[in-house]
Design a protein around this motif. Sequence first.
Motif, PDB file in Angstrom:
ATOM      1  N   TRP A   1       0.726  -1.305   0.082  1.00  0.00           N
ATOM      2  CA  TRP A   1      -0.005  -0.096   0.051  1.00  0.00           C
ATOM      3  C   TRP A   1       0.784   1.455   0.038  1.00  0.00           C
ATOM      4  O   TRP A   1       0.663   2.136  -0.899  1.00  0.00           O
ATOM      5  CB  TRP A   1      -0.784  -0.064   1.250  1.00  0.00           C
ATOM      6  CG  TRP A   1      -1.586   1.383   1.472  1.00  0.00           C
ATOM      7  CD1 TRP A   1      -1.242   2.366   2.496  1.00  0.00           C
ATOM      8  CD2 TRP A   1      -2.323   2.089   0.607  1.00  0.00           C
ATOM      9  NE1 TRP A   1      -1.876   3.401   2.364  1.00  0.00           N
ATOM     10  CE2 TRP A   1      -2.580   3.341   1.295  1.00  0.00           C
ATOM     11  CE3 TRP A   1      -3.335   1.748  -0.532  1.00  0.00           C
ATOM     12  CZ2 TRP A   1      -3.588   4.508   0.706  1.00  0.00           C
ATOM     13  CZ3 TRP A   1      -3.868   2.908  -1.178  1.00  0.00           C
ATOM     14  CH2 TRP A   1      -3.899   3.876  -0.631  1.00  0.00           C
ATOM     15  N   GLU A   2       2.018   1.263   0.653  1.00  0.00           N
ATOM     16  CA  GLU A   2       2.943   2.336   0.667  1.00  0.00           C
ATOM     17  C   GLU A   2       3.587   2.537  -0.523  1.00  0.00           C
ATOM     18  O   GLU A   2       3.324   3.795  -1.068  1.00  0.00           O
ATOM     19  CB  GLU A   2       4.098   2.140   1.790  1.00  0.00           C
ATOM     20  CG  GLU A   2       3.474   2.198   3.271  1.00  0.00           C
ATOM     21  CD  GLU A   2       2.773   3.700   3.709  1.00  0.00           C
ATOM     22  OE1 GLU A   2       3.372   4.656   3.290  1.00  0.00           O
ATOM     23  OE2 GLU A   2       1.521   3.429   4.349  1.00  0.00           O
TER      24      GLU A   2
ATOM     25  N   ARG B   1       0.454   3.929  -3.028  1.00  0.00           N
ATOM     26  CA  ARG B   1      -0.009   5.275  -2.684  1.00  0.00           C
ATOM     27  C   ARG B   1       0.912   6.307  -3.091  1.00  0.00           C
ATOM     28  O   ARG B   1       0.514   7.568  -3.323  1.00  0.00           O
ATOM     29  CB  ARG B   1      -0.249   5.398  -1.224  1.00  0.00           C
ATOM     30  CG  ARG B   1       0.837   5.540  -0.153  1.00  0.00           C
ATOM     31  CD  ARG B   1       0.761   5.253   1.139  1.00  0.00           C
ATOM     32  NE  ARG B   1      -0.024   6.692   1.476  1.00  0.00           N
ATOM     33  CZ  ARG B   1       0.047   7.187   3.012  1.00  0.00           C
ATOM     34  NH1 ARG B   1       0.569   6.051   3.923  1.00  0.00           N
ATOM     35  NH2 ARG B   1      -0.602   8.196   3.401  1.00  0.00           N
ATOM     36  N   GLY B   2       2.234   5.998  -3.390  1.00  0.00           N
ATOM     37  CA  GLY B   2       3.004   7.001  -3.969  1.00  0.00           C
ATOM     38  C   GLY B   2       2.981   7.133  -5.450  1.00  0.00           C
ATOM     39  O   GLY B   2       3.541   8.089  -5.864  1.00  0.00           O
ATOM     40  N   TRP B   3       1.833   6.485  -5.855  1.00  0.00           N
ATOM     41  CA  TRP B   3       1.805   6.710  -7.484  1.00  0.00           C
ATOM     42  C   TRP B   3       1.569   8.156  -7.578  1.00  0.00           C
ATOM     43  O   TRP B   3       1.936   8.951  -8.639  1.00  0.00           O
ATOM     44  CB  TRP B   3       0.872   5.685  -7.940  1.00  0.00           C
ATOM     45  CG  TRP B   3       0.336   6.086  -9.521  1.00  0.00           C
ATOM     46  CD1 TRP B   3      -0.647   6.663  -9.932  1.00  0.00           C
ATOM     47  CD2 TRP B   3       1.114   5.502 -10.711  1.00  0.00           C
ATOM     48  NE1 TRP B   3      -0.689   6.463 -11.420  1.00  0.00           N
ATOM     49  CE2 TRP B   3       0.449   5.868 -11.737  1.00  0.00           C
ATOM     50  CE3 TRP B   3       2.493   5.033 -10.858  1.00  0.00           C
ATOM     51  CZ2 TRP B   3       0.875   5.674 -12.900  1.00  0.00           C
ATOM     52  CZ3 TRP B   3       3.015   4.495 -11.988  1.00  0.00           C
ATOM     53  CH2 TRP B   3       2.141   4.977 -13.080  1.00  0.00           C
TER      54      TRP B   3
ATOM     55  N   ALA C   1      -0.947  11.770  -5.780  1.00  0.00           N
ATOM     56  CA  ALA C   1      -1.876  12.390  -4.675  1.00  0.00           C
ATOM     57  C   ALA C   1      -3.088  12.077  -4.949  1.00  0.00           C
ATOM     58  O   ALA C   1      -3.795  11.654  -3.882  1.00  0.00           O
ATOM     59  CB  ALA C   1      -1.516  13.938  -4.790  1.00  0.00           C
TER      60      ALA C   1
ATOM     61  N   ASP D   1      -3.980   8.882  -2.992  1.00  0.00           N
ATOM     62  CA  ASP D   1      -3.492   8.600  -1.469  1.00  0.00           C
ATOM     63  C   ASP D   1      -4.602   9.126  -0.627  1.00  0.00           C
ATOM     64  O   ASP D   1      -4.270  10.412  -0.396  1.00  0.00           O
ATOM     65  CB  ASP D   1      -2.162   9.409  -1.462  1.00  0.00           C
ATOM     66  CG  ASP D   1      -1.508   9.115   0.033  1.00  0.00           C
ATOM     67  OD1 ASP D   1      -2.057   8.175   0.765  1.00  0.00           O
ATOM     68  OD2 ASP D   1      -0.717   9.833   0.521  1.00  0.00           O
ATOM     69  N   ASP D   2      -5.652   8.671  -0.637  1.00  0.00           N
ATOM     70  CA  ASP D   2      -6.888   9.134   0.146  1.00  0.00           C
ATOM     71  C   ASP D   2      -7.421   7.873   1.232  1.00  0.00           C
ATOM     72  O   ASP D   2      -7.063   6.956   1.025  1.00  0.00           O
ATOM     73  CB  ASP D   2      -7.790   9.721  -0.678  1.00  0.00           C
ATOM     74  CG  ASP D   2      -8.374   8.982  -1.754  1.00  0.00           C
ATOM     75  OD1 ASP D   2      -8.483   7.523  -1.437  1.00  0.00           O
ATOM     76  OD2 ASP D   2      -9.127   9.391  -2.650  1.00  0.00           O
ATOM     77  N   ASP D   3      -8.467   8.401   2.066  1.00  0.00           N
ATOM     78  CA  ASP D   3      -8.953   7.591   2.955  1.00  0.00           C
ATOM     79  C   ASP D   3      -9.745   6.299   2.139  1.00  0.00           C
ATOM     80  O   ASP D   3      -9.689   5.428   2.650  1.00  0.00           O
ATOM     81  CB  ASP D   3      -9.840   8.030   3.949  1.00  0.00           C
ATOM     82  CG  ASP D   3      -9.154   9.059   4.637  1.00  0.00           C
ATOM     83  OD1 ASP D   3      -7.935   8.977   4.728  1.00  0.00           O
ATOM     84  OD2 ASP D   3      -9.447  10.010   5.400  1.00  0.00           O
TER      85      ASP D   3
ATOM     86  N   ASN E   1      -9.328   5.047  -1.016  1.00  0.00           N
ATOM     87  CA  ASN E   1      -8.452   4.023  -1.479  1.00  0.00           C
ATOM     88  C   ASN E   1      -7.782   3.264  -0.280  1.00  0.00           C
ATOM     89  O   ASN E   1      -7.510   2.023  -0.788  1.00  0.00           O
ATOM     90  CB  ASN E   1      -7.395   4.697  -2.257  1.00  0.00           C
ATOM     91  CG  ASN E   1      -8.013   5.013  -3.670  1.00  0.00           C
ATOM     92  OD1 ASN E   1      -8.894   4.277  -4.475  1.00  0.00           O
ATOM     93  ND2 ASN E   1      -7.484   6.360  -4.307  1.00  0.00           N
ATOM     94  N   ALA E   2      -7.429   3.658   0.642  1.00  0.00           N
ATOM     95  CA  ALA E   2      -6.851   3.193   1.626  1.00  0.00           C
ATOM     96  C   ALA E   2      -7.767   1.961   2.109  1.00  0.00           C
ATOM     97  O   ALA E   2      -7.157   0.953   2.671  1.00  0.00           O
ATOM     98  CB  ALA E   2      -6.284   4.063   2.817  1.00  0.00           C
TER      99      ALA E   2
ATOM    100  N   TRP F   1      -8.126  -0.913  -0.240  1.00  0.00           N
ATOM    101  CA  TRP F   1      -6.822  -1.636  -0.731  1.00  0.00           C
ATOM    102  C   TRP F   1      -7.180  -2.853  -0.122  1.00  0.00           C
ATOM    103  O   TRP F   1      -6.972  -3.999  -0.735  1.00  0.00           O
ATOM    104  CB  TRP F   1      -5.789  -0.889  -0.092  1.00  0.00           C
ATOM    105  CG  TRP F   1      -4.389  -1.693  -0.228  1.00  0.00           C
ATOM    106  CD1 TRP F   1      -3.737  -2.359   0.528  1.00  0.00           C
ATOM    107  CD2 TRP F   1      -3.869  -1.676  -1.558  1.00  0.00           C
ATOM    108  NE1 TRP F   1      -2.421  -2.849   0.132  1.00  0.00           N
ATOM    109  CE2 TRP F   1      -2.542  -2.594  -1.358  1.00  0.00           C
ATOM    110  CE3 TRP F   1      -3.820  -1.139  -2.649  1.00  0.00           C
ATOM    111  CZ2 TRP F   1      -1.807  -2.737  -2.238  1.00  0.00           C
ATOM    112  CZ3 TRP F   1      -3.041  -1.570  -3.827  1.00  0.00           C
ATOM    113  CH2 TRP F   1      -1.799  -2.308  -3.588  1.00  0.00           C
TER     114      TRP F   1
END
Length: 311
Positions: free
Chosen positions: A242-243, A246-248, A250, A253-255, A257-258, A261
């Motif tokens: 995930w880390e 999420r760096g792909w 901004a 990288d949100d709640d 999608n987290a 996942w």
Amino acid sequence: MKRAALLALLLPAPAMAEPLTVVLDWFVNPDHGPIIVAERQGWFAEAGLEVEIVAPADPADPPKMAASGQADLAVTYQPQLYLQHAEGLPLKRVGTLVESPLYCVMAKAEGPVQGLADLKGRKVGFSVAGIEEALLHTMLRTNGVEPAEVEFVNVNFALTPALASGQADAVAGAFRNFELHQIAAAGSEGRCFLPEENGVPSYEELIYVANPDRMDREKVVAFLKVTERAAGFIADHPEEAWEIFRGWSAEVDDDLNAAAWGDTLPHFAAHPLALDADRYAAFGRYMAEVGLIPAAPEVAEVAMDLSAPAD
């Protein structure tokens, strides 16, 4: 020294390998985990591949782009593949990204719809007719409800708001890895009714398709083997993956999608090249039975097993 420099200028430059263009079904999201993780880890480059990942402006475009040669691979849906074949697009499934359905019919857990039989006389929101409509009708009939006994409301892709506001008693076409989290953020708990548990043959949600007459088989096989490596890494190291994912950008990288996942990981194909021919044959028969295509195609007409030796 000058002579060596002059010779270097005269020698032809090495040919640059053409990138492998992969057009996604939609904007980047957790469904594309193995592709994004592999790219960010540099594993495509390790395999000698330059991969261009494209998010389409129109989700209807990727199969057409693969068919015409504008893209090497397109991500699409197994049910759509049979429609594309019936329309004459020269496409075949060459690999699997998400190996089980994500579609569901969603209702509020605390609401009156505790089972699909409870939809009789109630409102169901939907966004897209065709395949999603056929899946819903099968699920209703499996639970003793005729579609004519349900009021259908087009909610124009606003599935979660329609359910949360009471515009609909249930919504069809929700993705179980996303909309359940969206309804939770709106203050309600969702309940998903699954097609594979309600009369619909199981199918692969997301697949890779290519024009077999245009594709570079060696490159495609190499790409799929790298995504297999990435899927294995994600399964073994979900938090680290995930880390990386999420760096792909901004935007990913949100709640939401987290949260999505973790629900998406179990659905990634562990062996993207593997083809379950019986499963494809069964779903082709289903598509014909519900009237979406004139006849079920032979599996070899719509799918290739690239794990088998080339002819």
